[in-house]
Motif scaffolding. Structure first.
Motif, mmCIF file in Angstrom:
data_model
loop_
_atom_site.group_PDB
_atom_site.id
_atom_site.type_symbol
_atom_site.label_atom_id
_atom_site.label_comp_id
_atom_site.label_asym_id
_atom_site.label_seq_id
_atom_site.Cartn_x
_atom_site.Cartn_y
_atom_site.Cartn_z
ATOM 1 N N LYS A 168 -2.538 -5.755 -5.305
ATOM 2 C CA LYS A 168 -2.074 -6.786 -6.238
ATOM 3 C C LYS A 168 -2.293 -6.362 -7.692
ATOM 4 O O LYS A 168 -3.262 -5.670 -8.022
ATOM 5 C CB LYS A 168 -2.769 -8.119 -5.956
ATOM 6 C CG LYS A 168 -4.264 -8.113 -6.142
ATOM 7 C CD LYS A 168 -4.862 -9.451 -5.694
ATOM 8 C CE LYS A 168 -6.370 -9.449 -5.854
ATOM 9 N NZ LYS A 168 -6.963 -10.699 -5.343
ATOM 10 N N ASN A 169 -1.358 -6.791 -8.510
ATOM 11 C CA ASN A 169 -1.334 -6.457 -9.935
ATOM 12 C C ASN A 169 -1.112 -4.974 -10.201
ATOM 13 O O ASN A 169 -1.324 -4.493 -11.308
ATOM 14 C CB ASN A 169 -2.613 -6.934 -10.646
ATOM 15 C CG ASN A 169 -2.729 -8.445 -10.646
ATOM 16 O OD1 ASN A 169 -1.734 -9.161 -10.771
ATOM 17 N ND2 ASN A 169 -3.942 -8.954 -10.481
ATOM 18 N N LYS A 170 -0.698 -4.245 -9.146
ATOM 19 C CA LYS A 170 -0.330 -2.843 -9.287
ATOM 20 C C LYS A 170 1.069 -2.636 -8.706
ATOM 21 O O LYS A 170 1.452 -3.301 -7.743
ATOM 22 C CB LYS A 170 -1.323 -1.925 -8.562
ATOM 23 C CG LYS A 170 -2.734 -1.967 -9.133
ATOM 24 C CD LYS A 170 -3.645 -1.025 -8.366
ATOM 25 C CE LYS A 170 -5.062 -1.065 -8.926
ATOM 26 N NZ LYS A 170 -5.982 -0.165 -8.162
ATOM 27 N N ILE A 171 1.823 -1.718 -9.284
ATOM 28 C CA ILE A 171 3.179 -1.450 -8.795
ATOM 29 C C ILE A 171 3.103 -0.608 -7.521
ATOM 30 O O ILE A 171 2.436 0.421 -7.485
ATOM 31 C CB ILE A 171 4.018 -0.713 -9.859
ATOM 32 C CG1 ILE A 171 4.168 -1.583 -11.119
ATOM 33 C CG2 ILE A 171 5.389 -0.337 -9.300
ATOM 34 C CD1 ILE A 171 4.827 -0.872 -12.282
ATOM 35 N N VAL A 172 3.794 -1.087 -6.481
ATOM 36 C CA VAL A 172 3.935 -0.319 -5.238
ATOM 37 C C VAL A 172 5.359 0.225 -5.229
ATOM 38 O O VAL A 172 6.326 -0.533 -5.303
ATOM 39 C CB VAL A 172 3.693 -1.204 -3.998
ATOM 40 C CG1 VAL A 172 3.808 -0.371 -2.720
ATOM 41 C CG2 VAL A 172 2.317 -1.863 -4.081
ATOM 42 N N SER A 173 5.496 1.516 -5.156
ATOM 43 C CA SER A 173 6.819 2.128 -5.260
ATOM 44 C C SER A 173 7.689 1.784 -4.057
ATOM 45 O O SER A 173 7.187 1.507 -2.960
ATOM 46 C CB SER A 173 6.705 3.649 -5.385
ATOM 47 O OG SER A 173 6.294 4.227 -4.152
ATOM 48 N N ARG A 174 9.005 1.829 -4.270
ATOM 49 C CA ARG A 174 9.944 1.592 -3.191
ATOM 50 C C ARG A 174 9.750 2.637 -2.089
ATOM 51 O O ARG A 174 9.824 2.326 -0.903
ATOM 52 C CB ARG A 174 11.380 1.629 -3.726
ATOM 53 C CG ARG A 174 11.689 0.539 -4.741
ATOM 54 C CD ARG A 174 13.123 0.659 -5.251
ATOM 55 N NE ARG A 174 14.078 0.473 -4.180
ATOM 56 C CZ ARG A 174 14.548 -0.715 -3.796
ATOM 57 N NH1 ARG A 174 14.112 -1.826 -4.384
ATOM 58 N NH2 ARG A 174 15.430 -0.807 -2.819
ATOM 59 N N THR A 194 15.597 -3.788 -0.355
ATOM 60 C CA THR A 194 15.944 -4.839 -1.320
ATOM 61 C C THR A 194 16.210 -6.159 -0.612
ATOM 62 O O THR A 194 15.720 -7.216 -1.032
ATOM 63 C CB THR A 194 17.180 -4.427 -2.142
ATOM 64 O OG1 THR A 194 16.914 -3.205 -2.826
ATOM 65 C CG2 THR A 194 17.539 -5.503 -3.149
ATOM 66 N N VAL A 195 16.966 -6.106 0.478
ATOM 67 C CA VAL A 195 17.292 -7.325 1.225
ATOM 68 C C VAL A 195 16.023 -7.959 1.786
ATOM 69 O O VAL A 195 15.835 -9.182 1.715
ATOM 70 C CB VAL A 195 18.298 -7.017 2.349
ATOM 71 C CG1 VAL A 195 18.462 -8.218 3.280
ATOM 72 C CG2 VAL A 195 19.649 -6.635 1.763
ATOM 73 N N VAL A 217 11.909 -2.652 -12.330
ATOM 74 C CA VAL A 217 13.141 -1.862 -12.225
ATOM 75 C C VAL A 217 12.848 -0.373 -12.321
ATOM 76 O O VAL A 217 12.153 0.085 -13.229
ATOM 77 C CB VAL A 217 14.148 -2.281 -13.315
ATOM 78 C CG1 VAL A 217 15.418 -1.436 -13.210
ATOM 79 C CG2 VAL A 217 14.488 -3.763 -13.180
ATOM 80 N N GLY A 218 13.380 0.359 -11.351
ATOM 81 C CA GLY A 218 13.206 1.807 -11.342
ATOM 82 C C GLY A 218 11.852 2.269 -10.857
ATOM 83 O O GLY A 218 11.589 3.480 -10.800
ATOM 84 N N GLN A 219 10.966 1.328 -10.506
ATOM 85 C CA GLN A 219 9.616 1.705 -10.073
ATOM 86 C C GLN A 219 9.268 1.145 -8.699
ATOM 87 O O GLN A 219 8.882 1.892 -7.802
ATOM 88 C CB GLN A 219 8.595 1.212 -11.097
ATOM 89 C CG GLN A 219 8.789 1.796 -12.492
ATOM 90 C CD GLN A 219 7.769 1.242 -13.460
ATOM 91 O OE1 GLN A 219 6.587 1.565 -13.404
ATOM 92 N NE2 GLN A 219 8.216 0.377 -14.368
ATOM 93 N N GLY A 220 9.392 -0.164 -8.527
ATOM 94 C CA GLY A 220 9.038 -0.771 -7.255
ATOM 95 C C GLY A 220 8.773 -2.249 -7.399
ATOM 96 O O GLY A 220 9.461 -2.933 -8.152
ATOM 97 N N TYR A 221 7.748 -2.736 -6.690
ATOM 98 C CA TYR A 221 7.440 -4.171 -6.690
ATOM 99 C C TYR A 221 5.943 -4.375 -6.896
ATOM 100 O O TYR A 221 5.128 -3.487 -6.636
ATOM 101 C CB TYR A 221 7.858 -4.810 -5.362
ATOM 102 C CG TYR A 221 9.335 -4.677 -5.067
ATOM 103 C CD1 TYR A 221 10.268 -5.570 -5.590
ATOM 104 C CD2 TYR A 221 9.797 -3.644 -4.255
ATOM 105 C CE1 TYR A 221 11.610 -5.438 -5.318
ATOM 106 C CE2 TYR A 221 11.141 -3.507 -3.975
ATOM 107 C CZ TYR A 221 12.057 -4.409 -4.513
ATOM 108 O OH TYR A 221 13.391 -4.267 -4.252
#
Length: 231
Positions: A168-174, A194-195, A217-221
């Motif tokens: 949490k509070n960290k970007i997890v890449s796609r 994405t879906v 965008v361009g990084q993950g979620y």
């Protein structure tokens, strides 16, 4: 031995897939009456369902909806149609994967193995509860509870949420999410992730939590958690 239900009306293809899956020690069942798919599913109680989109009477989407209303069993769609909307529709209905015909049998086996390993190894873990943004997440029952409301998530959705909350509070890449979910991203459309994330976010909206799953965008979620929610 895992039980697989193969919902396929092409007899020759059904027997080809059945014979080859049985070589991998899977117990494969078919459908005797395509008007009674849900009843046969209930009687068989499979560990995984493989369903073709084009079927007699009702299509695979119809039966996926009915199965999903009763069970979170993993579902893989097969399709001979070259329509991107078929993949989007299948994922929106809660399918775990989508395979375009014709396909390499090794790809089908790899996807089946990855899903069974993820779902059933995951479900044998001890009960684990997690608090996030004031809500309680039950990883065994695949539910999220916030105050007096709750939602039920599919195996993919709860797995994605777990991956995000653990960081949490960290970007997890796609790429990390895709590899964790499907093992081999060569066979997965980027749109599939994405879906799944969009469907997860839509369900969390029912509990007022959708905005805490943020797209970078361009990084993950990223799963955000404000200081006021911290344990």
């Amino acid at each position: 031995m895992f039980k697989l239900l193969l919902i396929e009306d092409d007899a020759s293809l059904f027997h080809e897939i059945k014979d080859r899956l049985e070589q991998w020690s899977y117990d494969v069942y078919g459908i005797a009456d395509f008007n009674q798919v849900l009843q046969e599913f209930t009687a068989i109680k499979p560990d995984l369902v493989i369903v073709d989109i084009q079927l007699p009477k009702f299509d695979g989407f119809h039966w996926c909806r009915l199965i999903r209303s009763h069970s979170n069993v993993p579902i893989i769609f097969l399709s001979s149609r070259d329509h991107p909307t078929d993949m989007v529709m299948s994922m929106q209905l809660g399918a775990d994967d989508f395979i375009q015909k014709p396909f390499y049998f090794d790809v089908l086996v790899a996807k089946i193995q990855a899903i069974l390993r993820r779902v059933y190894n995951y479900n044998t873990e001890p009960i684990e509860l997690k608090t996030w943004c004031g809500a309680t997440i039950d990883y065994e029952k695949n539910i999220v509870i916030n105050q007096d409301s709750s939602i039920e998530l599919t195996k993919n959705e709860i797995f994605i949420l777990k991956q995000l909350i653990e960081q949490k509070n960290k970007i997890v890449s796609r790429e990390e999410l895709i590899n964790s979910l499907w093992d081999d991203q060569r066979f997965v459309s980027d749109n599939t992730l994405t879906v799944n994330v969009n469907r997860l976010r839509k369900k969390l909206d029912e509990l007022g939590l959708g905005n805490y799953i943020v797209t970078k965008v361009g990084q993950g979620y990223m799963a955000e958690e404000e200081d006021s929610f911290h344990d």
